[in-house]
Design a protein around this motif. Structure first.
Motif, short mmCIF file in Angstrom:
data_model
loop_
_atom_site.label_atom_id
_atom_site.label_comp_id
_atom_site.label_asym_id
_atom_site.label_seq_id
_atom_site.Cartn_x
_atom_site.Cartn_y
_atom_site.Cartn_z
N ALA A 105 79.34 -16.20 -51.29
CA ALA A 105 79.85 -16.22 -52.79
C ALA A 105 81.41 -15.95 -52.82
O ALA A 105 81.93 -16.63 -53.83
N ASP B 173 84.31 -18.92 -58.67
CA ASP B 173 83.77 -18.08 -59.76
C ASP B 173 82.06 -18.58 -59.82
O ASP B 173 81.84 -19.59 -59.43
N LYS B 174 81.32 -18.00 -60.57
CA LYS B 174 80.10 -18.48 -60.86
C LYS B 174 79.75 -18.64 -62.37
O LYS B 174 80.31 -18.28 -63.05
N THR C 93 76.58 -20.40 -65.23
CA THR C 93 75.29 -20.77 -65.60
C THR C 93 75.17 -22.03 -66.27
O THR C 93 75.93 -22.00 -67.09
N TYR D 4 83.19 -24.01 -58.22
CA TYR D 4 82.29 -23.08 -59.00
C TYR D 4 81.00 -23.18 -58.27
O TYR D 4 80.20 -24.18 -58.08
N GLN D 5 80.34 -21.90 -58.07
CA GLN D 5 78.96 -21.66 -57.74
C GLN D 5 78.12 -22.09 -59.07
O GLN D 5 78.45 -21.14 -60.00
N TYR E 208 74.56 -21.78 -61.21
CA TYR E 208 72.97 -21.24 -61.41
C TYR E 208 72.39 -22.58 -62.13
O TYR E 208 72.98 -22.52 -63.61
N GLN F 239 76.03 -23.87 -53.05
CA GLN F 239 76.83 -23.97 -54.43
C GLN F 239 75.80 -24.18 -55.56
O GLN F 239 76.37 -23.76 -56.61
N PRO G 1 76.20 -14.40 -64.28
CA PRO G 1 77.47 -14.98 -64.55
C PRO G 1 77.83 -14.69 -66.01
O PRO G 1 77.13 -14.57 -66.69
#
Ligand SMILES: Cc1cc2nc3c(=O)[nH]c(=O)nc-3n(C[C@H](O)[C@H](O)[C@H](O)COP(=O)(O)O)c2cc1C
Length: 212
Positions: free
Chosen positions: A4, A9-10, A12, A36-37, A39, A79, A99
């Motif tokens: 991570a 940052d993450k 959705t 960005y990660q 979801y 990712q 997030p």
């Protein structure tokens, strides 16, 4: 699998069954490019719209969908993480792991209604409910025309709770040369709103001027 901490940052990103698949795909592309990660959640109706509008056949299995999207956008391993509509143990389902930023784009009037009532009957609705209760940043991009009083009331309810309602209504003052420029208008505004660096759409007062 990337860790991570490799990511900035993450966030959705949820896609529902309203028209506008190109917005969702461009957003995903830009979020990946911004490291960005993501979801990524999509409804059953969104799969139908993806196929209808852009010929993208997203598999029902989250793992297979993750693999396809990872390849399509040359994302790092891990990712783009897709979660199914009843994956209640995924990070987005709990305030302890979700997030703080979430985008619903495009947002159907059905999902709009469900979120405004806190239904939490599938993972998209639950994830939005979590961001609202945690007082995070939720951006909802509805697409319908005309809006009924029901739609407008649901938007007002959400806006009064701090949710940002951004109708998919691109401007024309940047002199779009085609569909991609219209898509980028909206995607650029979303990224600006979330303070995610972007260069796809100039801000007001810079390159945008009346013709001499
Ligand atoms: C090709 C296509 C386009 C659609 N466009 C819209 C739309 O623009 N806005 C909307 O609210 N619903 C639209 N719908 C209907 C929704 O997909 C439908 O109400 C669905 O139940 C929404 O479910 P969801 O919110 O779980 O994605 C469309 C359906 C299809 C198949």
């Amino acid at each position: 699998m990337s860790t991570a901490s490799e990511f900035k940052d993450k966030i959705t990103l949820a896609v529902t069954g309203a028209s506008g698949s190109l917005y969702a795909l461009r957003l995903l592309e830009c979020l990946v490019a911004a490291n960005y990660q993501v979801y990524f959640l999509f409804s059953s109706a969104a799969r139908v719209v993806f196929d209808t509008e852009v010929g993208l056949k997203l598999p029902g299995s989250p793992e297979a969908a993750s693999a396809i999207l990872t390849e399509k956008f040359a994302a790092k391993p891990g990712q783009i993480q897709v979660f199914g509509k009843e994956q209640w143990f995924s990070p987005v389902a709990s305030g302890s792991a979700a997030p703080k930023k979430m985008i619903v784009c495009p947002c159907s009037t059905g999902t709009l209604a469900a979120i405004s009532l806190g239904m939490s009957d599938n993972l998209i609705e639950r994830a939005a409910d979590v961001v609202i209760k945690e007082r995070g940043q939720l951006l909802i991009l509805p697409r319908e025309t005309p809006f009924s009083t029901i739609h407008l009331q649901n938007m007002l309810t959400l806006s009064q709770m701090g949710v940002t309602i951004m109708p998919l209504a691109p401007g024309f003052y940047h002199k779009p040369q085609g569909i991609n420029d219209l898509i980028d208008f909206m995607v650029g505004r979303v990224l600006d709103h979330l303070s995610i660096e972007q260069t796809i759409m100039p801000r007001w007062g810079y390159q945008i001027q009346p013709e001499k």
